[in-house]
Design an enzyme around this catalytic site. Structure first.
Site, PDB file in Angstrom:
ATOM      1  N   ASP A 146      28.293  38.691  43.721  1.00 36.61           N
ATOM      2  CA  ASP A 146      26.839  38.876  43.669  1.00 36.61           C
ATOM      3  C   ASP A 146      26.561  40.372  43.730  1.00 36.61           C
ATOM      4  O   ASP A 146      26.742  41.011  44.771  1.00 36.61           O
ATOM      5  CB  ASP A 146      26.188  38.155  44.856  1.00 36.61           C
ATOM      6  CG  ASP A 146      24.678  38.368  44.895  1.00 36.61           C
ATOM      7  OD1 ASP A 146      24.146  39.144  44.074  1.00 36.61           O
ATOM      8  OD2 ASP A 146      24.025  37.757  45.762  1.00 36.61           O
ATOM      9  N   SER A 198      18.194  49.745  27.997  1.00 43.37           N
ATOM     10  CA  SER A 198      17.258  48.910  27.244  1.00 43.37           C
ATOM     11  C   SER A 198      16.417  49.873  26.412  1.00 43.37           C
ATOM     12  O   SER A 198      16.325  51.070  26.744  1.00 43.37           O
ATOM     13  CB  SER A 198      16.351  48.162  28.230  1.00 43.37           C
ATOM     14  OG  SER A 198      15.228  47.606  27.566  1.00 43.37           O
ATOM     15  N   TYR A 200      10.748  47.807  35.441  1.00 46.23           N
ATOM     16  CA  TYR A 200      12.003  47.626  34.681  1.00 46.23           C
ATOM     17  C   TYR A 200      12.280  48.869  33.844  1.00 46.23           C
ATOM     18  O   TYR A 200      13.398  49.383  33.805  1.00 46.23           O
ATOM     19  CB  TYR A 200      11.852  46.392  33.803  1.00 46.23           C
ATOM     20  CG  TYR A 200      13.039  46.048  32.912  1.00 46.23           C
ATOM     21  CD1 TYR A 200      14.180  45.473  33.447  1.00 46.23           C
ATOM     22  CD2 TYR A 200      13.001  46.288  31.538  1.00 46.23           C
ATOM     23  CE1 TYR A 200      15.268  45.131  32.640  1.00 46.23           C
ATOM     24  CE2 TYR A 200      14.073  45.958  30.711  1.00 46.23           C
ATOM     25  CZ  TYR A 200      15.197  45.375  31.274  1.00 46.23           C
ATOM     26  OH  TYR A 200      16.268  45.043  30.472  1.00 46.23           O
TER      27      TYR A 200
HETATM   28  N1  LIG Z   1      18.255  39.931  26.762  1.00 44.25           N
HETATM   29  C1  LIG Z   1      17.482  40.956  26.453  1.00 44.25           C
HETATM   30  O1  LIG Z   1      16.509  40.824  25.707  1.00 44.25           O
HETATM   31  C2  LIG Z   1      17.833  42.339  26.980  1.00 44.25           C
HETATM   32  C3  LIG Z   1      17.291  43.465  26.332  1.00 44.25           C
HETATM   33  C4  LIG Z   1      17.631  44.733  26.797  1.00 44.25           C
HETATM   34  C5  LIG Z   1      18.491  44.862  27.870  1.00 44.25           C
HETATM   35  N2  LIG Z   1      18.990  43.760  28.487  1.00 44.25           N
HETATM   36  C6  LIG Z   1      19.920  43.959  29.598  1.00 44.25           C
HETATM   37  O2  LIG Z   1      21.125  43.238  29.360  1.00 44.25           O
HETATM   38  C7  LIG Z   1      21.697  42.813  30.609  1.00 44.25           C
HETATM   39  C8  LIG Z   1      21.906  41.312  30.711  1.00 44.25           C
HETATM   40  O3  LIG Z   1      21.264  40.687  29.724  1.00 44.25           O
HETATM   41  P1  LIG Z   1      21.775  39.363  28.966  1.00 44.25           P
HETATM   42  O4  LIG Z   1      20.661  39.084  28.040  1.00 44.25           O
HETATM   43  O5  LIG Z   1      23.156  39.501  28.464  1.00 44.25           O
HETATM   44  O6  LIG Z   1      21.683  38.325  30.185  1.00 44.25           O
HETATM   45  P2  LIG Z   1      21.963  36.788  30.348  1.00 44.25           P
HETATM   46  O7  LIG Z   1      20.744  36.213  30.967  1.00 44.25           O
HETATM   47  O8  LIG Z   1      22.515  36.156  29.120  1.00 44.25           O
HETATM   48  O9  LIG Z   1      23.146  36.830  31.426  1.00 44.25           O
HETATM   49  C9  LIG Z   1      23.016  37.453  32.652  1.00 44.25           C
HETATM   50  C10 LIG Z   1      24.258  37.161  33.466  1.00 44.25           C
HETATM   51  O10 LIG Z   1      24.141  37.900  34.689  1.00 44.25           O
HETATM   52  C11 LIG Z   1      24.573  37.081  35.747  1.00 44.25           C
HETATM   53  N3  LIG Z   1      23.947  37.529  36.993  1.00 44.25           N
HETATM   54  C12 LIG Z   1      22.648  37.366  37.360  1.00 44.25           C
HETATM   55  N4  LIG Z   1      22.470  37.866  38.590  1.00 44.25           N
HETATM   56  C13 LIG Z   1      23.660  38.371  38.995  1.00 44.25           C
HETATM   57  C14 LIG Z   1      24.104  39.000  40.185  1.00 44.25           C
HETATM   58  N5  LIG Z   1      23.287  39.189  41.223  1.00 44.25           N
HETATM   59  N6  LIG Z   1      25.397  39.384  40.285  1.00 44.25           N
HETATM   60  C15 LIG Z   1      26.262  39.170  39.249  1.00 44.25           C
HETATM   61  N7  LIG Z   1      25.895  38.562  38.103  1.00 44.25           N
HETATM   62  C16 LIG Z   1      24.609  38.171  37.973  1.00 44.25           C
HETATM   63  C17 LIG Z   1      24.115  35.690  35.354  1.00 44.25           C
HETATM   64  O11 LIG Z   1      24.832  34.684  36.071  1.00 44.25           O
HETATM   65  C18 LIG Z   1      24.399  35.670  33.858  1.00 44.25           C
HETATM   66  O12 LIG Z   1      25.706  35.209  33.573  1.00 44.25           O
HETATM   67  C19 LIG Z   1      20.759  43.347  31.672  1.00 44.25           C
HETATM   68  O13 LIG Z   1      21.216  44.598  32.109  1.00 44.25           O
HETATM   69  C20 LIG Z   1      19.449  43.450  30.935  1.00 44.25           C
HETATM   70  O14 LIG Z   1      18.551  44.344  31.568  1.00 44.25           O
HETATM   71  C21 LIG Z   1      18.679  42.512  28.068  1.00 44.25           C
END
Ligand SMILES: NC(=O)c1ccc[n+]([C@@H]2O[C@H](COP(=O)([O-])OP(=O)(O)OC[C@H]3O[C@@H](n4cnc5c(N)ncnc54)[C@H](O)[C@@H]3O)[C@@H](O)[C@H]2O)c1
Length: 250
Positions: free
Chosen positions: A59, A138, A151
């Protein structure tokens, strides 16, 4: 293979872009420790990809865990060459009536977890004569986001940290970059859009804001991560790379 014999650590590895990253890194020859809070999803990933993936439950909102997982991963792999510190979370857009518990949690996951990981991993990279660190920002860390100012502030901080660290770690032959996606088709996006009052209309507006006319796929971002982490990018450090279909080109 572009990551032959590389020892890699990926956080938020069990879903979305992180999972796509693990898949492509293994295909390109890396051994990967996949770090995530979701044990069931990690087991599913390890079964799907095979023995080159070692799951590690952590976590990353827990201060001590943000340090200890690096040492555990180094022990599992016998060292670390590459780190993709990808974990992050969306933040409620409110400024008036800010929820301080969520604020603290988001700073921890979106910024502090990466800062702490960098401080722990650098020793391992020095011992191997160099390495490559990648953070996830991002487009909200490159241009302001009216919808999500907190954010945006956290992701701008990740970009600033990247540029600073790139200079600090360059003498160690450790490169530091940040990949900056616009909205990507992952579960996080579903949550973000689903929380709006009219998700269908909101999705249309967001899509129309991207010159290439679609959201990023998880693979679009994983491929950019692969490039930045690999030796093909050996002269690239301190870069914030938009993977955004032209969103920030305006
Ligand atoms: N999806 C988007 O549109 C987007 C756009 C720009 C940036 N991001 C960035 O990408 C990253 C993740 O996005 P994604 O879309 O791949 O996410 P996702 O929702 O597909 O996956 C997130 C993962 O993080 C894990 N997680 C959540 N809380 C956690 C914790 N406390 N400790 C360890 N693991 C944890 C979850 O279990 C999950 O497997 C983030 O940094 C987010 O800010 C996402």
């Amino acid at each position: 293979m572009r990551l032959a014999n590389k020892l890699a650590v990926v956080t938020a590895a069990a879903s979305g872009m992180g999972r796509a990253g693990v898949e492509v890194f293994v295909r390109e020859g890396a051994q990967v420790v996949a770090v995530d809070i979701n044990e069931a999803a990690l087991i599913d990933l390890a079964q799907a990809v095979g023995p080159a993936v070692r799951p590690l439950v952590a976590d990353l909102t827990d201060l001590e865990r943000c340090r200890s997982y690096i040492h555990q991963a180094a022990e599992m792999l016998g060292g670390i060459d590459l780190l993709w510190s990808h974990a992050g979370m969306p933040v409620d857009g409110r400024i008036e009536g800010l929820d301080m518990a969520e604020y603290d949690r988001s700073i921890m996951l979106n910024l502090t977890s990466s800062v702490l990981a960098a401080g722990e991993v650098i020793g391992y990279m020095r011992r191997r004569g160099g390495g490559s660190i990648l953070f996830t920002g991002s487009t909200a860390g490159l241009v302001g986001s009216m919808a999500s100012p907190v954010y945006s502030a956290e992701k701008f901080a990740v970009v600033g940290f990247t540029k600073s660290l790139a200079q600090r770690f360059a003498p160690d032959n450790v490169r530091v970059n940040v990949v900056c996606p616009s909205i990507a088709n992952t579960p996080m996006k579903q949550g973000f859009i689903g929380a709006s009052t009219d998700p269908e209309a909101f999705e249309k507006v967001l899509t129309a804001s991207i010159p290439l006319g679609r959201f990023a796929s998880a693979e679009d971002v994983a491929n950019a991560a692969l490039f930045l982490l690999s030796d093909e990018a050996s002269f690239i450090t301190g870069v914030a790379l938009p993977v955004d279909g032209g969103f920030t080109a305006r």
